[in-house]
Write an enzyme that holds these catalytic residues in place. Structure first.
Site, mmCIF file in Angstrom:
data_model
loop_
_atom_site.group_PDB
_atom_site.id
_atom_site.type_symbol
_atom_site.label_atom_id
_atom_site.label_comp_id
_atom_site.label_asym_id
_atom_site.label_seq_id
_atom_site.Cartn_x
_atom_site.Cartn_y
_atom_site.Cartn_z
ATOM 1 C CG ASP A 195 45.441 9.167 55.786
ATOM 2 O OD1 ASP A 195 44.238 9.428 56.002
ATOM 3 O OD2 ASP A 195 46.367 9.553 56.522
ATOM 4 N N GLY A 201 35.254 1.268 53.922
ATOM 5 C CA GLY A 201 35.625 2.535 54.522
ATOM 6 C C GLY A 201 37.022 3.000 54.151
ATOM 7 C CG HIS A 202 40.463 6.115 55.948
ATOM 8 N ND1 HIS A 202 40.590 7.080 54.978
ATOM 9 C CD2 HIS A 202 41.602 6.194 56.695
ATOM 10 C CE1 HIS A 202 41.740 7.716 55.120
ATOM 11 N NE2 HIS A 202 42.385 7.186 56.146
ATOM 12 C CG PHE A 203 42.573 1.703 57.432
ATOM 13 C CD1 PHE A 203 43.945 1.570 57.252
ATOM 14 C CD2 PHE A 203 42.113 2.693 58.275
ATOM 15 C CE1 PHE A 203 44.845 2.405 57.909
ATOM 16 C CE2 PHE A 203 43.001 3.537 58.936
ATOM 17 C CZ PHE A 203 44.377 3.393 58.751
ATOM 18 C CG ASP A 211 37.571 7.570 53.862
ATOM 19 O OD1 ASP A 211 37.435 7.858 55.066
ATOM 20 O OD2 ASP A 211 38.628 7.777 53.234
#
Length: 323
Positions: free
Chosen positions: A142, A302-304, A276
């Site tokens: 990120d 997902g993202h994390f 994500d």
């Protein structure tokens, strides 16, 4: 607005709120700061003065081994690596700073510090110099991606490898959730700025953790709860909104990042949560345009991604860096 800096007592309490889930091998006490005298697998929690700016960081492993600089993203801090560090500390030296304005690092008021990705990258680059890191791999996630890649542009000779975990460097990687942020780039009106404020609330932060995770019950609330604590401190909301606006400067640098890839051909592992919505899988696959030998692994999360796949990511990093 006044800035806010955690006291040592409150920082310790905050860090204890996010315990590591992976078990580390018991080890003897470490040597004096800044070097570790033993191959200690358990992280230490430190702070260092970087030209008058306090940077908090986690460190584990033997400094004689290859170093990985772990760079977190929005809205988190180095605690996002709490599961990963013990899984790699027997083979690598790991250093995870809190970026300026995040976690326990200094968060001076807007008027006394210019919050931009350029200044964040400069501070973290100086941080590596102050603690004596010379050559290292970077784990970019990120916001950690433009931070680490700006450092690579500045000193390509220092970067031995890149692990990108949902860390974007291509327009292909932008998901639809960026539309209101990109609107703010084009028109930084008060209304467009205010429209982004919900992303700083607890529910907006929690959504980043659970979206795209097949079984959300696997996600500990520790991560998003601590992120919400940090993000909702007085004045930090305005810092985060400033950085939403400044992210446009990272997108403008994408051609430079890609030129760096082509010219220097760094070893790269892209290991992404394929569900994500923020940085979509096309961003991971795009690395192969400039780095034909890049390894790309897509995980069902997902993202994390570390919240559900820390062991898989650790195994992939160990194999990648040991090859």
């Amino acid at each position: 607005m006044t800035g806010y800096t955690l006291t040592r007592r409150s920082l310790t309490a905050a860090l204890l709120a996010a315990p590591a889930l992976a078990q580390a091998t018991p080890a003897p006490a470490t040597g004096p700061i800044p070097r570790r005298e033993s191959m200690d697998h358990h992280p230490t929690y430190r702070s260092v003065d970087v030209d008058g700016f306090d940077i908090v960081y986690r460190e584990a492993g033997d400094p004689a081994r290859p170093t990985i600089l772990l760079l977190h993203g929005f809205p988190s801090a180095s605690h996002m690596f709490r599961d990963l560090i013990p899984l790699l500390a027997d083979r690598f030296h790991l250093v995870a700073p809190d970026l300026p304005g995040f976690g326990g690092s200094a968060s001076p008021a807007q008027g006394s510090f210019h919050y931009s990705f350029a200044t964040i990258a400069q501070k973290i680059e100086r941080f590596t110099e102050v603690i004596g890191l010379q050559r290292f791999a970077i784990y970019i996630f990120d916001y950690g991606a433009p931070t680490g890649l700006r450092m690579a542009l500045s000193h390509p000779e220092r970067i031995i490898a890149i692990i990108s975990q949902n860390g974007n460097a291509y327009d292909d990687g932008f998901g639809a959730v960026w539309e209101p942020i990109q609107r703010y780039w084009r028109d930084p009106s008060p209304a467009n700025r205010e429209a982004l404020r919900a992303e700083l609330g607890t529910e907006g932060i929690r959504r980043q953790y659970v979206h795209g995770v097949p079984d959300p019950s696997l996600i500990s609330p520790d991560g998003w709860t601590l992120d919400a604590f940090y993000t909702q401190r007085p004045g930090v909301d305005e810092i985060m909104l400033d950085l939403f606006r400044d992210y446009r400067t990272n997108a403008a640098l994408y051609p430079d990042f890609q030129r760096y890839f082509r010219q220097h051909q760094p070893r790269l592992l892209a290991i992404w949560g394929k569900n994500d919505p923020i940085f979509v899988p096309a961003g991971a696959l795009a690395f192969r345009r400039d780095l034909p030998d890049a390894q790309v692994h897509l995980l069902d999360t997902g993202h994390f991604a570390l919240e559900t796949h820390a062991r898989e990511i650790a195994a992939s990093i160990a194999a990648f860096l040991s090859a």
